[in-house]
Design a protein around this motif. Structure first.
Motif, PDB file in Angstrom:
ATOM      1  N   PHE A  72       0.831  -1.241  -0.088  1.00 46.34           N
ATOM      2  CA  PHE A  72      -0.130   0.013   0.006  1.00 46.34           C
ATOM      3  C   PHE A  72       0.832   1.239  -0.080  1.00 46.34           C
ATOM      4  CE2 PHE A  72      -2.384   3.412   1.978  1.00 46.34           C
ATOM      5  CZ  PHE A  72      -3.426   3.683   1.043  1.00 46.34           C
ATOM      6  N   ALA A  73       1.931   1.248   0.768  1.00 47.88           N
ATOM      7  CA  ALA A  73       2.847   2.495   0.728  1.00 47.88           C
ATOM      8  C   ALA A  73       3.511   2.633  -0.542  1.00 47.88           C
ATOM      9  CB  ALA A  73       3.855   2.288   1.856  1.00 47.88           C
ATOM     10  N   GLY A  74       3.738   1.511  -1.407  1.00 50.55           N
ATOM     11  CA  GLY A  74       4.343   1.875  -2.658  1.00 50.55           C
ATOM     12  C   GLY A  74       3.476   2.383  -3.510  1.00 50.55           C
ATOM     13  N   PHE A  75       2.142   1.764  -3.462  1.00 50.09           N
ATOM     14  CA  PHE A  75       1.015   2.363  -4.434  1.00 50.09           C
ATOM     15  C   PHE A  75       0.842   3.655  -4.166  1.00 50.09           C
ATOM     16  CE2 PHE A  75      -3.707   3.370  -4.262  1.00 50.09           C
ATOM     17  CZ  PHE A  75      -3.804   3.040  -5.594  1.00 50.09           C
ATOM     18  N   ARG A  76       0.587   4.199  -2.866  1.00 53.66           N
ATOM     19  CA  ARG A  76       0.358   5.228  -2.175  1.00 53.66           C
ATOM     20  C   ARG A  76       1.605   6.458  -2.694  1.00 53.66           C
ATOM     21  NH1 ARG A  76      -2.435   8.447   2.076  1.00 53.66           N
ATOM     22  NH2 ARG A  76      -1.855  10.401   1.492  1.00 53.66           N
ATOM     23  N   ILE A  78       0.917   7.259  -6.494  1.00 53.77           N
ATOM     24  CA  ILE A  78      -0.264   8.024  -6.521  1.00 53.77           C
ATOM     25  C   ILE A  78      -0.178   9.409  -6.190  1.00 53.77           C
ATOM     26  CG2 ILE A  78      -2.895   8.250  -5.974  1.00 53.77           C
ATOM     27  CD1 ILE A  78      -2.317   5.933  -8.055  1.00 53.77           C
ATOM     28  N   ASP A  79       0.706   9.723  -4.913  1.00 60.14           N
ATOM     29  CA  ASP A  79       1.055  10.819  -4.633  1.00 60.14           C
ATOM     30  C   ASP A  79       1.849  11.616  -5.609  1.00 60.14           C
ATOM     31  OD1 ASP A  79      -0.838  10.513  -2.497  1.00 60.14           O
ATOM     32  OD2 ASP A  79       1.070  10.231  -1.109  1.00 60.14           O
ATOM     33  N   GLU A  80       2.708  10.855  -5.968  1.00 62.50           N
ATOM     34  CA  GLU A  80       3.584  11.608  -7.026  1.00 62.50           C
ATOM     35  C   GLU A  80       2.921  11.905  -8.620  1.00 62.50           C
ATOM     36  OE1 GLU A  80       7.798   9.931  -7.596  1.00 62.50           O
ATOM     37  OE2 GLU A  80       7.322   8.767  -5.912  1.00 62.50           O
ATOM     38  N   LEU A  81       2.046  10.868  -8.782  1.00 64.45           N
ATOM     39  CA  LEU A  81       1.094  11.313  -9.957  1.00 64.45           C
ATOM     40  C   LEU A  81       0.674  12.445 -10.012  1.00 64.45           C
ATOM     41  CD1 LEU A  81      -0.282  10.238 -12.554  1.00 64.45           C
ATOM     42  CD2 LEU A  81      -1.960   9.117 -10.926  1.00 64.45           C
TER      43      LEU A  81
END
Length: 155
Positions: A16-20, A23-26
């Motif tokens: 989840f941290a990797g996903f987050r 997504i935050d950088e996106l």
């Protein structure tokens, strides 16, 4: 417990941290490109609408939310200029939600940004490790289409 044998709860948190982080950088990059109001849930909704459009019922089903919740998201996306409602050419009683040029631009730019973000991971970890990570995830993740029902799932 050693690093080689971490507790089981760390795996979903790390995923989840990797996903987050991606997504935050996106969204930081999208904001710099003029898409300042778009939120993660909006991206999932745009994916659920797809290139051919969808009804509010279909969007709700794809997102795992009620038709009313999907309608609220569509209302917000329409207000932001990402989607429009149009008559369905195959059924005059039904309205389709379609992506506007702004919505298509956001999805196109998102794909380009994700390619750059993946390239950053390759730079940090090496191509072999990123490829191995992706391959490993494909092995353990069900082979169905990528889910866009995250908003409903988290709800």
């Amino acid at each position: 417990m050693t690093e080689a044998d971490p507790p089981g709860y760390e795996l979903p948190l790390l995923l989840f941290a990797g996903f987050r982080s991606l997504i935050d950088e996106l969204h930081t990059e999208l904001a710099a490109l003029g898409h300042t109001e778009v939120r993660p849930a909006h991206g999932f909704a745009l994916q659920a609408i797809g290139p051919y459009g969808a009804s509010a019922t279909e969007i709700g089903r794809r997102l795992g939310v009620s038709k009313q919740a999907a309608g609220k998201t569509v209302d917000r996306l329409a207000a932001l200029g990402y989607v429009e409602r149009a008559d369905d050419p195959s059924d005059a009683r039904r309205k389709l939600v379609r992506l506007t040029p702004r919505g298509l631009d956001m999805l196109t730019r998102s794909a380009e940004i994700f390619d750059r973000l993946r390239a950053n991971w390759v730079h940090q970890l090496g191509a072999d490790r990123v490829t191995q990570l992706e391959s490993s995830l494909r092995t353990v993740v069900p082979a169905t289409a990528f889910p866009v029902d995250v908003p409903g799932w988290f709800g």
